[in-house]
Design a protein around this motif. Structure first.
Motif, PDB file in Angstrom:
ATOM      1  N   ASN A  58       0.829  -1.210   0.000  1.00  0.00           N
ATOM      2  CA  ASN A  58       0.000   0.000   0.000  1.00  0.00           C
ATOM      3  C   ASN A  58       0.862   1.258   0.000  1.00  0.00           C
ATOM      4  OD1 ASN A  58      -2.277  -1.572   0.007  1.00  0.00           O
ATOM      5  ND2 ASN A  58      -2.798  -1.195   2.142  1.00  0.00           N
ATOM      6  N   ASN A  59       1.904   1.257   0.818  1.00  0.00           N
ATOM      7  CA  ASN A  59       2.802   2.416   0.869  1.00  0.00           C
ATOM      8  C   ASN A  59       3.556   2.586  -0.447  1.00  0.00           C
ATOM      9  OD1 ASN A  59       2.803   3.816   3.580  1.00  0.00           O
ATOM     10  ND2 ASN A  59       2.943   1.688   4.209  1.00  0.00           N
ATOM     11  N   LEU A  60       3.984   1.483  -1.049  1.00  0.00           N
ATOM     12  CA  LEU A  60       4.688   1.575  -2.328  1.00  0.00           C
ATOM     13  C   LEU A  60       3.778   2.092  -3.439  1.00  0.00           C
ATOM     14  CD1 LEU A  60       6.889  -1.636  -2.283  1.00  0.00           C
ATOM     15  CD2 LEU A  60       7.694   0.723  -2.457  1.00  0.00           C
ATOM     16  N   VAL A  61       2.539   1.633  -3.471  1.00  0.00           N
ATOM     17  CA  VAL A  61       1.591   2.111  -4.483  1.00  0.00           C
ATOM     18  C   VAL A  61       1.402   3.619  -4.329  1.00  0.00           C
ATOM     19  CG1 VAL A  61      -0.840   2.059  -5.193  1.00  0.00           C
ATOM     20  CG2 VAL A  61       0.401  -0.081  -4.846  1.00  0.00           C
ATOM     21  N   PHE A  62       1.270   4.081  -3.108  1.00  0.00           N
ATOM     22  CA  PHE A  62       1.098   5.513  -2.866  1.00  0.00           C
ATOM     23  C   PHE A  62       2.354   6.297  -3.254  1.00  0.00           C
ATOM     24  CE2 PHE A  62       1.344   9.316  -0.244  1.00  0.00           C
ATOM     25  CZ  PHE A  62       0.128   9.912  -0.546  1.00  0.00           C
ATOM     26  N   LEU A  63       3.527   5.796  -2.862  1.00  0.00           N
ATOM     27  CA  LEU A  63       4.771   6.524  -3.112  1.00  0.00           C
ATOM     28  C   LEU A  63       5.142   6.550  -4.593  1.00  0.00           C
ATOM     29  CD1 LEU A  63       6.867   5.182  -0.109  1.00  0.00           C
ATOM     30  CD2 LEU A  63       5.982   7.503  -0.394  1.00  0.00           C
ATOM     31  N   THR A  64       4.971   5.439  -5.282  1.00  0.00           N
ATOM     32  CA  THR A  64       5.375   5.389  -6.692  1.00  0.00           C
ATOM     33  C   THR A  64       4.347   6.040  -7.607  1.00  0.00           C
ATOM     34  OG1 THR A  64       4.434   3.176  -6.969  1.00  0.00           O
ATOM     35  CG2 THR A  64       6.788   3.329  -6.411  1.00  0.00           C
ATOM     36  N   GLY A  65       3.084   6.005  -7.227  1.00  0.00           N
ATOM     37  CA  GLY A  65       2.044   6.600  -8.052  1.00  0.00           C
ATOM     38  C   GLY A  65       1.733   8.026  -7.686  1.00  0.00           C
ATOM     39  N   HIS A  66       2.473   8.602  -6.750  1.00  0.00           N
ATOM     40  CA  HIS A  66       2.261   9.982  -6.290  1.00  0.00           C
ATOM     41  C   HIS A  66       0.828  10.182  -5.793  1.00  0.00           C
ATOM     42  CE1 HIS A  66       6.187  10.814  -7.955  1.00  0.00           C
ATOM     43  NE2 HIS A  66       5.780  10.382  -9.127  1.00  0.00           N
ATOM     44  N   GLY A  67       0.278   9.163  -5.159  1.00  0.00           N
ATOM     45  CA  GLY A  67      -1.057   9.259  -4.588  1.00  0.00           C
ATOM     46  C   GLY A  67      -2.175   8.972  -5.571  1.00  0.00           C
ATOM     47  N   ALA A  68      -1.854   8.640  -6.823  1.00  0.00           N
ATOM     48  CA  ALA A  68      -2.878   8.410  -7.849  1.00  0.00           C
ATOM     49  C   ALA A  68      -3.386   6.975  -7.856  1.00  0.00           C
ATOM     50  CB  ALA A  68      -2.329   8.771  -9.224  1.00  0.00           C
TER      51      ALA A  68
END
Length: 186
Positions: A58-68
């Motif tokens: 979940n944290n990686l998805v947020f960090l790599t996608g810039h919250g998108a």
């Protein structure tokens, strides 16, 4: 005459120093010129199997996608396995490995171990495989629920920190990837 030779030596040394500095290149890790930010946003993360993997993912998805959120058209995939373990630092414990005999909080640690593989989806080429260990320190109280909550909070802290490390390592691996040529269409 020695003053003139020192002056010439100083000027030559200054020019040589400037030439060396001109050869140094410092650029941002997520430089848009290199497309690293776009490559990071095109990373897919495999489905998790444990709670720790879910928090890291979940944290990686947020960090790599810039919250998108997750990418719709992934170019890269990350598969990972993560485990956590809790232990006490001091040897002042009873039969329960992390609860103090005198109900005084005991120093403990939670370690999260992650092994991951970054793969280019188009040709299944493995770009990076690595292992990362992160430790979060805790004070473990004598109450059972408080002990469980302290361990869970430490796992979450370690998982967030692990995600930060993995994002940086993935960005470095993707920055080394050659940029694909633009596709021209009529």
């Amino acid at each position: 005459m020695p003053d003139r030779s020192f002056r010439r030596f100083g000027i030559a040394l200054g020019i040589a120093g400037l030439a060396l500095l001109a050869g140094c290149q410092a650029r941002p890790l997520y430089s848009e010129q290199e497309g690293t930010g776009q490559k990071l946003a095109s990373v897919e993360f495999a489905d998790p199997k444990t709670r720790i993997e879910q928090v890291i993912r979940n944290n990686l998805v947020f960090l790599t996608g810039h919250g998108a959120g997750e990418t719709a058209h992934p170019l890269y995939e990350v598969k990972m396995t993560a485990t956590s373990s809790a232990s006490s630092i001091l040897d002042l414990t009873s039969d329960d490995d992390t609860v103090s005999v005198s109900n005084i909080p005991v120093a403990g640690r939670v370690q999260v171990d992650v092994t991951y593989t970054l793969t280019r989806i188009s040709d299944s080429k493995i770009l990076k495989t690595a292992k990362r260990e992160v430790v979060a320190l805790i004070d473990v109280p004598g109450q059972s629920f408080a002990k469980l909550r302290a361990i869970r909070d430490a796992e979450n802290r370690a998982a967030r920190e692990t995600a930060e490390f993995l994002r940086g390592e993935i960005a470095i691996a993707l920055a080394r990837e050659p940029q694909s040529p633009p596709v021209w269409q009529k």
